[in-house]
Design an enzyme around this catalytic site. Structure first.
Site, short mmCIF file in Angstrom:
data_model
loop_
_atom_site.label_atom_id
_atom_site.label_comp_id
_atom_site.label_asym_id
_atom_site.label_seq_id
_atom_site.Cartn_x
_atom_site.Cartn_y
_atom_site.Cartn_z
N HIS A 103 10.62 3.75 36.93
CA HIS A 103 11.00 2.67 37.86
C HIS A 103 12.52 2.50 37.80
CE1 HIS A 103 11.45 -1.23 39.71
NE2 HIS A 103 10.26 -1.06 40.22
N GLU A 173 10.90 4.27 46.28
CA GLU A 173 11.38 2.89 46.17
C GLU A 173 12.90 2.86 46.30
OE1 GLU A 173 8.27 0.23 44.14
OE2 GLU A 173 9.78 0.79 42.69
P1 PGA Z 1 9.49 -5.79 45.22
O1 PGA Z 1 9.42 -4.72 44.01
O2 PGA Z 1 8.18 -5.67 45.98
O3 PGA Z 1 9.63 -7.13 44.55
O4 PGA Z 1 10.65 -5.42 46.06
C1 PGA Z 1 8.80 -3.48 44.17
C2 PGA Z 1 8.90 -2.69 42.90
O5 PGA Z 1 9.90 -2.81 42.19
O6 PGA Z 1 7.97 -1.92 42.55
#
Ligand code: PGA
Length: 261
Positions: A103, A173
């Protein structure tokens, strides 16, 4: 013929005590999870802090729920003198099906390299846990026109462990959309997820058509529908909105309306 299920994955990050986690499940379960669990083609998972995995495991069993458990990190060694770390075998004890690896919050705040991420994914796979490998670009990379090169390099390095056959999930992401209240457009998500599938196809051929690619970053009940309509977006990794069982329930219900891809 593809077999990609719609996946809706909550990422609670460093939120929820045991009492809060079980309370969340008791609100979430009756409204959406039961319906989702009956659908073979929708997979719902909660990636929770290590400290709530056991109580959630017990509660999910009690409810006979098909909601799956996920962790947010794993260490690559099997055991030994690694103070503070958690092994894949420890996660297995609670039937943890998924683990988030790489992540961006860990890559940025804790300097996790793609090489470390690859070793973590490899340890998960060896233990029968599916890694959810996160990749994504910063705003400066995007503005510099380097999105595709960045994604290709991150995938190449983070998938060094992969034998092209083991089950993996990839989450796109974009760092600039995480926790900022700003989501990528559906077109941005499709472009990046489509490119990720192309890179996976170059490496693993037809296997790429069976890999679930998720979008994460600012997903809400309002934008989930258009994101899931994208041909290469197979689901979502949901941070902020997943903390509220009602909002995550709405996201799951939107996923139940999708046709398999
Ligand atoms: P968010 O985070 O939906 O709060 O933008 C997504 C993630 O970090 O997996």
């Amino acid at each position: 013929m593809n077999t990609r299920r719609t996946m809706l994955v909550a990422n609670w990050k460093m939120n929820k005590t045991v009492v809060e986690a079980v309370g969340w499940l008791n609100t979430f379960y009756p409204q959406a999870a039961e319906r989702a669990a009956q659908q073979e083609l929708v997979e719902v998972a909660v990636c929770a802090p290590f400290t709530v995995l056991h109580p959630l495991y017990v509660a999910l069993r009690r409810l006979n729920s098909k909601v799956k458990l996920g962790a947010q990190d794993v260490f690559w060694q099997e055991r030994g003198a690694f103070t503070g770390e958690i092994s894949a075998e420890m996660l297995q004890e609670f039937r943890t099906k998924y683990v988030i690896c790489g992540h961006s919050e860990r890559r940025v705040l804790l300097q996790e390299s793609s090489e470390m991420v690859s070793r973590k994914c490899g340890a998960a796979v060896k233990a029968g846990i599916t890694p959810i490998l996160c990749v994504g670009e910063s705003i400066s990379v995007r503005r510099g026109g380097l999105l595709l090169q960045w994604l290709e390099a991150q995938l190449y390095e983070s998938l060094a462990f992969w034998d092209n056959q083991e089950t993996i999930v990839v989450a796109y992401e974009p760092v600039w959309a995480i926790g900022t209240g700003q989501s990528a457009t559906a077109a941005d998500a499709e472009q990046a997820c489509g490119y990720i599938r192309q890179v996976l196809r170059e490496r693993a051929g037809e296997m790429a058509d069976h890999i679930s690619i998720l979008y994460g970053g600012g997903v809400t009940p309002e934008n989930i529908g258009e994101l899931l309509d994208c041909p290469n977006v197979d689901g979502a990794l949901v941070g902020g909105a997943s903390l509220d069982p009602d909002a995550f329930g709405k996201i799951v219900l939107a996923g139940c309306k999708e046709q398999p891809k």
